[in-house]
Design an enzyme around this catalytic site. Sequence first.
Site, PDB file in Angstrom:
ATOM      1  N   HIS A   1     -39.925  23.108  13.230  1.00 54.03           N
ATOM      2  CA  HIS A   1     -40.750  23.001  12.028  1.00 54.03           C
ATOM      3  C   HIS A   1     -41.328  24.374  11.689  1.00 54.03           C
ATOM      4  O   HIS A   1     -41.805  25.078  12.568  1.00 54.03           O
ATOM      5  CB  HIS A   1     -41.884  21.996  12.292  1.00 54.03           C
ATOM      6  CG  HIS A   1     -42.947  21.980  11.251  1.00 54.03           C
ATOM      7  ND1 HIS A   1     -44.270  22.244  11.529  1.00 54.03           N
ATOM      8  CD2 HIS A   1     -42.882  21.737   9.915  1.00 54.03           C
ATOM      9  CE1 HIS A   1     -44.978  22.153  10.426  1.00 54.03           C
ATOM     10  NE2 HIS A   1     -44.155  21.850   9.432  1.00 54.03           N
TER      11      HIS A   1
ATOM     12  N   HIS B   1     -45.783  31.007   5.442  1.00 53.48           N
ATOM     13  CA  HIS B   1     -46.558  29.815   5.800  1.00 53.48           C
ATOM     14  C   HIS B   1     -48.017  30.239   5.898  1.00 53.48           C
ATOM     15  O   HIS B   1     -48.537  30.490   6.974  1.00 53.48           O
ATOM     16  CB  HIS B   1     -46.079  29.211   7.121  1.00 53.48           C
ATOM     17  CG  HIS B   1     -46.708  27.878   7.417  1.00 53.48           C
ATOM     18  ND1 HIS B   1     -47.246  27.557   8.641  1.00 53.48           N
ATOM     19  CD2 HIS B   1     -46.900  26.796   6.622  1.00 53.48           C
ATOM     20  CE1 HIS B   1     -47.730  26.331   8.605  1.00 53.48           C
ATOM     21  NE2 HIS B   1     -47.529  25.842   7.384  1.00 53.48           N
TER      22      HIS B   1
END
Length: 323
Positions: free
Chosen positions: A37, A114
């Site tokens: 992930h 991110h």
Amino acid sequence: MKTRPAGIGNVNADWMGCLPSKLSAMPLKHLAVPGSHDSFTFWVDVYAPVGPDQKAFVKYLATMFSVIAKKVMVKWSMTQNLTFKEQLDAGIRYFDLRVSSKPGEPGNEIYFIHGLFGHKVRDGLIEINSFLVRHRKEVVFLDFNHYYAMDAEHHVYLIGMLQEVFGSKLCTHGAVESITLDYLWEKKHQVIVFYHHPSAQGNPLMWPGNKIPAPWANTTEPNKLIQFLETTLNKRAKQGSFHVSQAILTPTVNTVAKGLLWGLRNYLVERNLPTIMSWVEAQRPGVDGVNIITSDFVELTDFANVVIKLNNLLLSDQDCKKR
């Protein structure tokens, strides 16, 4: 970089190529494949501006407190410690990718993102390609599912980059049921790219995002996560797509506030891994089973190995003895 647990190494660097012929002839959608992930977050840049994927108040705090605030953000933005090569050596074959331009930067350069900016996408792709050149029977899923601050020119640049780096390794979009390892080996394809954006429509080398649904539980509670994984697995489409089970917990603003200095790994992930891994170990691949399973910090447990070994359940007793 933190010390790796014993057994990470390159023990699973060639696991696909070593599968029995019964499994290499099965559609990939029926095999168990380990994934990560936010796969690229092993390094983020605390000196670059906060990413455009963040809310206004986060950008404000980062501006006010600069590097100090960003160092706290690192603890919550990083979901992996291993580089692409280290993940590949460990057996990871699915990569969850979010990308962005840097607003105000000239040119069309694209970066992983991110919360904070990571490496240039090109550098990551080259690292993955270098592995594939050395391991000709290994296949990777590259899932580009979030884009930020990107206009039409950025998408043209990124799609062109993918074709330039991987060339004939790219698998042409087709019927999911026809994609077996045997088929890919015959065609010398090693990369399946999913591009969740209209810019890729009509490009036969970019698979549409609806071919790889990845339902997201969006919870901090492991029991709710398990319930969600079971429910979405039961609703998995029988035909026409792969399937990603995201075995991850997602922090809320309240979670971050409570564990501000601890970070995602220490405050949320480690304490709940036993529950999550128990679910993973109990799964079975196949027509009604799991396909791709993703995790945070894939090196903290024997995650990749556990997922890969699930494929043994698809073999008959006789095949298991042969292996």
